[in-house]
Design an enzyme around this catalytic site. Structure first.
Site, short mmCIF file in Angstrom:
data_model
loop_
_atom_site.label_atom_id
_atom_site.label_comp_id
_atom_site.label_asym_id
_atom_site.label_seq_id
_atom_site.Cartn_x
_atom_site.Cartn_y
_atom_site.Cartn_z
N CYS A 132 34.85 -9.32 81.54
CA CYS A 132 35.00 -9.73 80.14
C CYS A 132 34.80 -11.24 80.03
CB CYS A 132 36.35 -9.25 79.62
SG CYS A 132 36.60 -9.43 77.85
N ASP A 194 29.30 -0.30 75.54
CA ASP A 194 30.13 -1.49 75.31
C ASP A 194 29.78 -2.10 73.96
OD1 ASP A 194 31.40 -3.96 75.31
OD2 ASP A 194 30.93 -4.39 77.41
N HIS A 225 33.36 -0.87 77.48
CA HIS A 225 33.96 -2.13 77.89
C HIS A 225 35.24 -1.85 78.67
CE1 HIS A 225 34.21 -6.48 77.48
NE2 HIS A 225 35.50 -6.37 77.20
#
Length: 275
Positions: A132, A194, A225
């Site tokens: 991330c 994602d 994600h």
């Protein structure tokens, strides 16, 4: 391999209040070989700092024979404690992400690399990874020539250039300027589901890297994600896919920093597999 855990509070220059950054270190423990040296890996966390899932991920790397440093990214705003995986914590982490200067994120990376290089049990060969926010920070860490490989999981904000204060980072601009062309090996992993990095964003990142002749492996997998997070992943954790990606990451790290191949020949983009 057994591991030990400790931390170092390292002074920073860019924090106006003079607060140090806490860098957690997880290292192999081989008591019979007190002078053993291992390659290093910087693990950059998500917006929640060094949480349980991040620590476990780092511990798995350390148990493979690497000294791992995990910097606390938000030392300008709070202590080193993890931010909860809840609505308030998510809002806080996202707020800090765009209140912190990009140069301060880069300073954190430099300090983590410096720390690893100074440790008695590290041989100075450094790789980086992250997820991330941490995926973007691992991407930027590769601008440092001491980092020989970066493995980036679902890196956010690269395609939109929205990291840091003012939401205006220069990551892709630096790639276009050739700052990654002769640096280490890069791996980018994104989930096709994602929502943080849409297809157009992934295409932009891939094209920019390939146009700049960066030695990159670009993977798009059937995942969402945060698919490697084994806690509070909102049903997105894929343990089997995580195991596969971890194995690939270890191959890259063992090949690039686990072996000393001598000087790299600039401009040779072919990825050699040394067995």
């Amino acid at each position: 391999m057994l591991i030990t855990k400790t931390f170092h509070d390292v002074p920073t220059k860019l924090d106006a209040n003079g607060r140090p950054i806490r860098i957690f270190v997880i290292a192999p423990s081989v008591p019979s070989y007190p002078n053993a040296k291992f390659p290093g890996v910087v693990v950059f966390s998500e917006i929640y700092q060094v949480t349980g899932p991040v620590e476990r991920f780092a511990g798995q790397i350390a148990s493979q024979g690497f000294v791992v440093a995990c910097p606390s990214s938000y030392h300008e705003f709070q202590g080193p404690e993890a931010i909860p995986y809840d609505t308030e914590g998510t809002d806080r982490g996202n707020r800090f992400k765009i209140e912190k200067e990009v140069a301060a994120f880069d300073e954190d990376a430099t300090l983590a690399i410096d720390l690893l290089s100074s440790l008695k049990n590290c041989n100075g060969r450094i790789a980086a990874t992250g997820m991330c926010l941490g995926g973007h920070l691992a991407f930027r860490a590769l601008f440092d020539p001491r980092v020989l490989a970066s493995f980036c999981f679902f890196a956010t904000d690269i395609h939109s250039a929205t990291l840091g204060k003012g939401k205006s980072d220069n990551s892709l601009a630096r790639v276009r300027n050739g700052e990654l062309t002769n640096n280490g090996e890069l791996v980018m992993v994104f989930g096709k589901q994602d929502t943080h990095v849409p297809r157009e964003g992934r295409d932009l990142i891939r094209k920019t890297l390939e146009d700049a002749n960066v030695p990159v492996s670009f993977l798009e997998v059937q995942a969402q994600h945060a698919f490697i997070r084994d806690e509070e992943s909102k049903g997105r954790w894929d343990a089997a896919l995580t195991r596969t990606m971890f194995t690939f990451m270890m191959e890259v790290f063992e090949r690039t920093v686990g072996r000393d191949l001598g000087e790299r020949v600039a401009g040779n983009d072919k990825i050699e597999h040394v067995c």
